[in-house]
Design a protein around this motif. Structure first.
Motif, PDB file in Angstrom:
ATOM      1  N   LEU A 295      12.815  82.925  37.248  1.00 59.48           N
ATOM      2  CA  LEU A 295      13.885  83.863  36.934  1.00 59.48           C
ATOM      3  C   LEU A 295      13.482  84.880  35.874  1.00 59.48           C
ATOM      4  CD1 LEU A 295      16.804  84.763  37.303  1.00 59.48           C
ATOM      5  CD2 LEU A 295      17.478  83.075  35.570  1.00 59.48           C
ATOM      6  N   VAL A 296      12.805  84.442  34.818  1.00 64.95           N
ATOM      7  CA  VAL A 296      12.457  85.363  33.718  1.00 64.95           C
ATOM      8  C   VAL A 296      11.583  86.515  34.217  1.00 64.95           C
ATOM      9  CG1 VAL A 296      11.268  85.586  31.519  1.00 64.95           C
ATOM     10  CG2 VAL A 296      12.790  83.641  31.917  1.00 64.95           C
ATOM     11  N   PRO A 297      10.467  86.249  34.919  1.00 67.58           N
ATOM     12  CA  PRO A 297       9.700  87.399  35.424  1.00 67.58           C
ATOM     13  C   PRO A 297      10.455  88.223  36.461  1.00 67.58           C
ATOM     14  CG  PRO A 297       8.786  85.342  36.252  1.00 67.58           C
ATOM     15  CD  PRO A 297       9.788  84.982  35.203  1.00 67.58           C
ATOM     16  N   LEU A 298      11.358  87.559  37.207  1.00 68.22           N
ATOM     17  CA  LEU A 298      12.139  88.307  38.186  1.00 68.22           C
ATOM     18  C   LEU A 298      13.018  89.346  37.504  1.00 68.22           C
ATOM     19  CD1 LEU A 298      12.699  88.303  41.276  1.00 68.22           C
ATOM     20  CD2 LEU A 298      14.693  86.903  40.778  1.00 68.22           C
ATOM     21  N   ILE A 299      13.636  88.973  36.385  1.00 66.36           N
ATOM     22  CA  ILE A 299      14.489  89.918  35.652  1.00 66.36           C
ATOM     23  C   ILE A 299      13.645  91.002  34.991  1.00 66.36           C
ATOM     24  CG2 ILE A 299      16.049  90.150  33.689  1.00 66.36           C
ATOM     25  CD1 ILE A 299      17.110  87.356  34.346  1.00 66.36           C
ATOM     26  N   VAL A 300      12.621  90.591  34.247  1.00 67.00           N
ATOM     27  CA  VAL A 300      11.822  91.543  33.469  1.00 67.00           C
ATOM     28  C   VAL A 300      11.083  92.512  34.382  1.00 67.00           C
ATOM     29  CG1 VAL A 300       9.905  91.787  31.861  1.00 67.00           C
ATOM     30  CG2 VAL A 300      11.588  89.954  31.531  1.00 67.00           C
ATOM     31  N   PHE A 301      10.371  91.963  35.353  1.00 65.95           N
ATOM     32  CA  PHE A 301       9.541  92.827  36.194  1.00 65.95           C
ATOM     33  C   PHE A 301      10.342  93.467  37.322  1.00 65.95           C
ATOM     34  CE2 PHE A 301       6.428  90.235  34.044  1.00 65.95           C
ATOM     35  CZ  PHE A 301       5.417  91.146  33.765  1.00 65.95           C
ATOM     36  N   GLY A 302      11.508  92.899  37.661  1.00 62.47           N
ATOM     37  CA  GLY A 302      12.363  93.586  38.621  1.00 62.47           C
ATOM     38  C   GLY A 302      12.860  94.907  38.056  1.00 62.47           C
ATOM     39  N   LEU A 303      13.308  94.888  36.796  1.00 57.87           N
ATOM     40  CA  LEU A 303      13.778  96.119  36.152  1.00 57.87           C
ATOM     41  C   LEU A 303      12.622  97.070  35.863  1.00 57.87           C
ATOM     42  CD1 LEU A 303      16.350  94.528  33.681  1.00 57.87           C
ATOM     43  CD2 LEU A 303      16.855  95.756  35.793  1.00 57.87           C
ATOM     44  N   TRP A 304      11.535  96.532  35.304  1.00 57.24           N
ATOM     45  CA  TRP A 304      10.402  97.387  34.960  1.00 57.24           C
ATOM     46  C   TRP A 304       9.709  97.911  36.213  1.00 57.24           C
ATOM     47  CZ3 TRP A 304       4.790  96.036  34.182  1.00 57.24           C
ATOM     48  CH2 TRP A 304       4.099  97.096  33.584  1.00 57.24           C
ATOM     49  N   GLY A 305       9.582  97.044  37.228  1.00 55.65           N
ATOM     50  CA  GLY A 305       8.946  97.486  38.472  1.00 55.65           C
ATOM     51  C   GLY A 305       9.725  98.591  39.149  1.00 55.65           C
ATOM     52  N   GLY A 306      11.064  98.533  39.053  1.00 56.54           N
ATOM     53  CA  GLY A 306      11.859  99.621  39.612  1.00 56.54           C
ATOM     54  C   GLY A 306      11.587 100.935  38.914  1.00 56.54           C
ATOM     55  N   ALA A 307      11.399 100.884  37.579  1.00 58.73           N
ATOM     56  CA  ALA A 307      11.068 102.108  36.836  1.00 58.73           C
ATOM     57  C   ALA A 307       9.694 102.633  37.245  1.00 58.73           C
ATOM     58  CB  ALA A 307      11.113 101.832  35.334  1.00 58.73           C
ATOM     59  N   ILE A 308       8.734 101.728  37.459  1.00 59.30           N
ATOM     60  CA  ILE A 308       7.404 102.157  37.901  1.00 59.30           C
ATOM     61  C   ILE A 308       7.484 102.819  39.272  1.00 59.30           C
ATOM     62  CG2 ILE A 308       5.099 101.352  38.557  1.00 59.30           C
ATOM     63  CD1 ILE A 308       5.381  99.141  36.489  1.00 59.30           C
ATOM     64  N   ALA A 309       8.315 102.242  40.159  1.00 58.50           N
ATOM     65  CA  ALA A 309       8.433 102.791  41.510  1.00 58.50           C
ATOM     66  C   ALA A 309       9.001 104.194  41.527  1.00 58.50           C
ATOM     67  CB  ALA A 309       9.315 101.872  42.366  1.00 58.50           C
ATOM     68  N   ASP A 310       9.630 104.603  40.435  1.00 55.61           N
ATOM     69  CA  ASP A 310      10.195 105.953  40.365  1.00 55.61           C
ATOM     70  C   ASP A 310       9.225 106.976  39.792  1.00 55.61           C
ATOM     71  OD1 ASP A 310      12.630 105.344  41.512  1.00 55.61           O
ATOM     72  OD2 ASP A 310      13.569 104.801  39.604  1.00 55.61           O
ATOM     73  N   VAL A 311       8.007 106.560  39.441  1.00 54.70           N
ATOM     74  CA  VAL A 311       7.056 107.517  38.867  1.00 54.70           C
ATOM     75  C   VAL A 311       5.720 107.539  39.594  1.00 54.70           C
ATOM     76  CG1 VAL A 311       8.094 107.375  36.571  1.00 54.70           C
ATOM     77  CG2 VAL A 311       6.179 105.869  37.147  1.00 54.70           C
ATOM     78  N   MET A 312       5.484 106.644  40.552  1.00 50.14           N
ATOM     79  CA  MET A 312       4.198 106.634  41.244  1.00 50.14           C
ATOM     80  C   MET A 312       4.417 106.489  42.744  1.00 50.14           C
ATOM     81  SD  MET A 312       2.608 102.801  40.534  1.00 50.14           S
ATOM     82  CE  MET A 312       1.183 103.139  41.600  1.00 50.14           C
ATOM     83  N   ASP A 313       3.358 106.737  43.488  1.00 49.20           N
ATOM     84  CA  ASP A 313       3.431 106.618  44.937  1.00 49.20           C
ATOM     85  C   ASP A 313       3.820 105.184  45.301  1.00 49.20           C
ATOM     86  OD1 ASP A 313       2.794 106.286  47.706  1.00 49.20           O
ATOM     87  OD2 ASP A 313       1.500 108.031  47.602  1.00 49.20           O
TER      88      ASP A 313
ATOM     89  N   THR B 223      15.266 116.195  36.448  1.00 52.50           N
ATOM     90  CA  THR B 223      14.778 114.869  36.088  1.00 52.50           C
ATOM     91  C   THR B 223      13.287 114.716  36.327  1.00 52.50           C
ATOM     92  OG1 THR B 223      15.360 114.102  38.295  1.00 52.50           O
ATOM     93  CG2 THR B 223      17.000 113.786  36.549  1.00 52.50           C
ATOM     94  N   ALA B 224      12.563 115.841  36.240  1.00 53.79           N
ATOM     95  CA  ALA B 224      11.134 115.751  36.467  1.00 53.79           C
ATOM     96  C   ALA B 224      10.447 114.916  35.396  1.00 53.79           C
ATOM     97  CB  ALA B 224      10.525 117.161  36.499  1.00 53.79           C
ATOM     98  N   GLN B 225      10.998 114.885  34.161  1.00 49.77           N
ATOM     99  CA  GLN B 225      10.437 114.061  33.100  1.00 49.77           C
ATOM    100  C   GLN B 225      10.898 112.619  33.291  1.00 49.77           C
ATOM    101  OE1 GLN B 225       8.380 115.216  30.754  1.00 49.77           O
ATOM    102  NE2 GLN B 225       8.078 113.154  29.936  1.00 49.77           N
ATOM    103  N   ARG B 226       9.952 111.711  33.506  1.00 52.41           N
ATOM    104  CA  ARG B 226      10.309 110.338  33.795  1.00 52.41           C
ATOM    105  C   ARG B 226       9.652 109.411  32.805  1.00 52.41           C
ATOM    106  NH1 ARG B 226      10.333 110.281  40.393  1.00 52.41           N
ATOM    107  NH2 ARG B 226      11.311 112.300  40.616  1.00 52.41           N
ATOM    108  N   HIS B 227      10.265 108.222  32.648  1.00 50.34           N
ATOM    109  CA  HIS B 227       9.784 107.285  31.657  1.00 50.34           C
ATOM    110  C   HIS B 227       9.556 105.928  32.312  1.00 50.34           C
ATOM    111  CE1 HIS B 227      11.058 110.243  28.627  1.00 50.34           C
ATOM    112  NE2 HIS B 227      12.186 110.339  29.314  1.00 50.34           N
ATOM    113  N   VAL B 228       8.431 105.320  31.982  1.00 47.58           N
ATOM    114  CA  VAL B 228       8.152 103.962  32.406  1.00 47.58           C
ATOM    115  C   VAL B 228       8.290 103.067  31.182  1.00 47.58           C
ATOM    116  CG1 VAL B 228       6.441 102.397  33.367  1.00 47.58           C
ATOM    117  CG2 VAL B 228       6.593 104.731  34.208  1.00 47.58           C
ATOM    118  N   GLY B 229       9.040 102.008  31.292  1.00 44.21           N
ATOM    119  CA  GLY B 229       9.249 101.121  30.160  1.00 44.21           C
ATOM    120  C   GLY B 229      10.727 100.992  29.854  1.00 44.21           C
ATOM    121  N   PHE B 230      11.014 100.586  28.627  1.00 43.76           N
ATOM    122  CA  PHE B 230      12.393 100.266  28.250  1.00 43.76           C
ATOM    123  C   PHE B 230      13.309 101.480  28.404  1.00 43.76           C
ATOM    124  CE2 PHE B 230      15.718  99.497  24.980  1.00 43.76           C
ATOM    125  CZ  PHE B 230      16.264  98.357  25.559  1.00 43.76           C
ATOM    126  N   ARG B 231      12.817 102.654  28.046  1.00 45.31           N
ATOM    127  CA  ARG B 231      13.654 103.845  28.156  1.00 45.31           C
ATOM    128  C   ARG B 231      13.992 104.148  29.608  1.00 45.31           C
ATOM    129  NH1 ARG B 231      12.351 109.842  25.568  1.00 45.31           N
ATOM    130  NH2 ARG B 231      14.217 110.881  26.396  1.00 45.31           N
TER     131      ARG B 231
END
Length: 454
Positions: free
Chosen positions: A97-115, A242-250
């Motif tokens: 569960l812990v990696p699912l929460i952490v990396f689910g949210l963070w992975g979604g942010a990554i998916a919005d900035v890379m192919d 929204t061309a400026q995008r952030h990966v991470g907590f922000r």
């Protein structure tokens, strides 16, 4: 009136009293065609499979989902074999569960900035590598429980990034009006795998041994990696605002703010937490199977039937999901489907008949299937492409977290006033809370999705 012929000039159709008349659509052939159309319309809409990229992903998913379920069975089984303790098996919940929460949210942010195609290839390869590592550990007897849990945790992190990315890709492949059909096809495959995979694992373990399940999972993943490799590039679409995008907590915070600004998305998440957090009764299945339905200690046919009932209902609903893409008022459909889920769970808690219990759970599962299809489609439709990764990340966390909330309160409630009463109270709470949420945010009730012109 005039109509164009297939060749040559237009011709005038007789409309006067002398014009020949004939009754259209009343002969045996016409009735047969209408009946065939009704039957086709009742079954799952397969038009998304006409898109080659989606078809390859879907077909590969059939193999991969069953392979993944082999590992789902293998990990807790191996841990129990090593320790003889269900408490250690329970650690898979924490380590998953812990990696699912952490990396689910963070992975979604990554998916919005890379192919997204590249991210799918990287995470899919990571899942396959961890399955291979689990195979080496199990086959060689070189590891202990903590190595297994660590590898399981890494695999959960990869899955948490892979799933929202995959869901964010689908709207780029098929028309918006076919999203409900595509989601129904995806969920039908997943739920079928949830039934077939564990049964297959039970057959294979005595024949080929537990370690081989991990190897089969890794091999099955090659199908999805091939389908992903064949995808075109899927970079996130940028806008000037929204061309400026952030990966991470922000970037994650931006996603939560986006949810707050779009009430349809907010309610789609809230109503799923209500449905699963109040209603998922799986914790009471072992006690009810033994004390109500007469299973021997340790479980038997009743226990298996209860666990299979909800996915079975979802599969049946998926097979007969052809009507879903014709529903325009999708907010109403989700609300009614959630209430059906709650009512099914509540009736399950009241019955003393195993087959009625299975029937009520299957009906609830069918309602959950309809709700899931439309909520996924809303998410893919309402969220802009630049936010879809983060929205899918939140979706993964909500879907995974809701049943665990139910686990936490169903257990003490069942111990206090009985498993059936706990399930019934939870089901009734689903209906009441769902109505309250939708009443508080009426924009969700009024939401209308796109439908294909007839």
């Amino acid at each position: 009136m005039t109509v164009p012929g297939s060749e040559g000039p237009t011709r005038e159709l007789g409309t006067g009293p002398e014009a020949p008349t004939r009754e259209l659509g009343t002969g045996p052939e016409a009735r047969t065609r209408k009946l065939s159309a009704v039957i086709r319309g009742a079954f799952a809409d397969t038009r998304p499979l006409r898109v080659p990229a989606y078809r390859r992903l879907w077909l590969a998913g059939i193999v991969t989902v069953i392979g993944a379920q082999l590992s789902v069975v293998a990990v807790p089984t191996q841990i129990y074999e090593l320790t003889g303790s269900s408490a250690y098996v329970g650690l898979t919940g924490l380590f998953g569960l812990v990696p699912l929460i952490v990396f689910g949210l963070w992975g979604g942010a990554i998916a919005d900035v890379m192919d997204r195609r590249v991210l799918l290839l990287l995470t899919g390869s990571g899942i396959a590598m961890t399955s291979l590592a689990l195979w080496v550990v199990a086959a060689g007897g070189v590891g202990n429980i903590w190595i297994i849990l660590t590898l399981f945790s890494v695999q959960s992190a990869m899955l948490a990034m892979n799933q929202p990315t995959r869901n964010a890709v689908i709207p780029r492949l098929i028309p918006a009006e076919q999203l409900p059909a595509a989601n129904a096809l995806n969920m039908t495959v997943f739920q079928t795998g949830a039934i077939v995979g564990p049964l297959l694992a039970g057959v294979l373990i005595p024949v080929v041994g537990l370690p081989t399940l991990y190897l089969l999972d890794a091999i099955a993943l090659l199908a999805t990696l091939w389908a992903t490799w064949r995808l075109p590039p899927v970079p996130p679409q940028r806008t000037g605002v929204t061309a400026q995008r952030h990966v991470g907590f922000r970037g994650v915070l931006d996603g939560f703010r986006y949810v707050g600004m779009h009430k349809v998305l907010l309610v789609s998440f809230l109503i799923d937490v209500v449905a699963m957090g109040f209603g998922m009764p799986r914790v009471v299945f072992p006690e009810m199977s033994e004390k109500v339905f007469g299973d021997p200690p340790g479980g038997g046919i009743a226990l298996g039937a209860l666990f299979a009932a909800i996915p079975l209902g979802m599969v049946v609903a998926g097979l007969f999901s052809g009507w879903l893409q014709r529903v325009h008022r999708q907010g109403v459909a989700v609300t009614l489907a959630i209430c059906l889920w709650g009512a099914g769970v509540a009736m399950f808690g009241l019955t003393g008949s195993l087959w009625l219990a299975v029937l009520f759970l299957a009906i609830g599962g069918a309602g959950d299937m309809v709700s899931s299809v439309y909520r996924s489609s809303m998410l893919q439709r309402v969220a802009t492409d630049e936010m879809r990764g983060r929205m899918q990340g939140v979706f993964v966390v909500v879907v995974a977290g809701g049943p665990r909330i139910a686990d936490m309160w169903h257990g003490p409630a069942a111990a206090g006033f009985g498993p059936g009463a706990a399930a019934t109270v939870g089901g009734a709470a689903v209906v009441v809370a769902a109505i309250a949420v939708v009443a508080r945010f009426p924009a969700f009730w009024r939401y209308r999705g796109p439908v294909e012109a007839s």
